[in-house]
Design a protein around this motif. Structure first.
Motif, PDB file in Angstrom:
ATOM      1  N   UNK A  55       2.298   7.280  13.070  1.00  0.00           N
ATOM      2  CA  UNK A  55       2.164   5.975  13.110  1.00  0.00           C
ATOM      3  C   UNK A  55       0.962   5.180  13.082  1.00  0.00           C
ATOM      4  N   UNK A  56      -0.174   6.047  13.695  1.00  0.00           N
ATOM      5  CA  UNK A  56      -1.532   5.577  13.515  1.00  0.00           C
ATOM      6  C   UNK A  56      -1.904   5.396  12.050  1.00  0.00           C
ATOM      7  N   UNK A  57      -1.400   6.713  11.327  1.00  0.00           N
ATOM      8  CA  UNK A  57      -2.070   6.573   9.971  1.00  0.00           C
ATOM      9  C   UNK A  57      -1.296   5.542   8.862  1.00  0.00           C
ATOM     10  N   UNK A 110       1.027  -1.058  -0.172  1.00  0.00           N
ATOM     11  CA  UNK A 110      -0.036   0.176  -0.162  1.00  0.00           C
ATOM     12  C   UNK A 110       0.720   1.426   0.127  1.00  0.00           C
ATOM     13  N   UNK A 111       0.649   2.078  -0.936  1.00  0.00           N
ATOM     14  CA  UNK A 111       1.453   3.201  -1.000  1.00  0.00           C
ATOM     15  C   UNK A 111       1.384   4.449   0.101  1.00  0.00           C
ATOM     16  N   UNK A 112      -0.136   4.576   0.679  1.00  0.00           N
ATOM     17  CA  UNK A 112      -0.149   5.251   1.885  1.00  0.00           C
ATOM     18  C   UNK A 112       0.538   4.903   2.936  1.00  0.00           C
ATOM     19  N   UNK A 113       0.481   3.564   3.161  1.00  0.00           N
ATOM     20  CA  UNK A 113       1.131   2.785   4.263  1.00  0.00           C
ATOM     21  C   UNK A 113       2.668   3.192   4.155  1.00  0.00           C
ATOM     22  N   UNK A 114       3.258   3.161   3.018  1.00  0.00           N
ATOM     23  CA  UNK A 114       4.761   3.216   2.679  1.00  0.00           C
ATOM     24  C   UNK A 114       5.137   4.548   3.077  1.00  0.00           C
ATOM     25  N   UNK A 115       4.079   5.616   2.623  1.00  0.00           N
ATOM     26  CA  UNK A 115       4.272   7.038   2.800  1.00  0.00           C
ATOM     27  C   UNK A 115       4.574   7.257   4.292  1.00  0.00           C
ATOM     28  N   UNK A 116       3.689   7.038   4.867  1.00  0.00           N
ATOM     29  CA  UNK A 116       3.362   7.230   6.497  1.00  0.00           C
ATOM     30  C   UNK A 116       4.588   6.600   7.111  1.00  0.00           C
ATOM     31  N   UNK A 117       4.937   5.300   6.670  1.00  0.00           N
ATOM     32  CA  UNK A 117       6.170   4.591   7.366  1.00  0.00           C
ATOM     33  C   UNK A 117       7.196   5.424   7.028  1.00  0.00           C
TER      34      UNK A 117
END
Length: 106
Positions: free
Chosen positions: A93-95, A2-9
């Motif tokens: 982190x929560x995002x 997931x690109x959104x997960x990778x961005x927030x990570x």
């Protein structure tokens, strides 16, 4: 991945590098060595995830861009609003966790 997960990570890992250099910015009171190792591990994990998601030709520029953004935000905001910066750590982190488990917004 997931690109959104990778961005927030990536943003979380880049922001996690900052408390290792500022003693008054340690959110949990853990050692500086822990923050450095956690940030390095998360940054390498994020780079690997970006490589799997979009390939090396786009992974490295996107990763470096998010890394610079994640480093710039605490440096510019901490002298003005330290509580806001300390509140951004759990928010990123929560995002990331919510994007991982729920899925990306449409």
């Amino acid at each position: 991945m997931n690109i959104w997960f990778l961005s927030s990570l990536t943003l979380f890992a880049a922001m996690l590098c900052y408390p290792a250099h500022r003693a008054d910015a340690l959110p949990l009171g853990l050692s500086r060595r822990f923050y450095r190792l956690a940030a390095a591990g998360l940054l390498l994990t994020a780079l690997w995830g970006w490589q799997l998601a979009v390939g090396w030709e786009f992974a490295i520029p996107v990763w470096f861009g998010l890394l610079m953004l994640g480093g710039l935000v605490p440096v510019l905001l901490f002298p003005i609003r330290p509580r806001l910066v300390l509140g951004l750590y759990p928010l990123t982190f929560l995002l990331g966790a919510s994007f991982l488990f729920v899925g990306a917004p449409a």
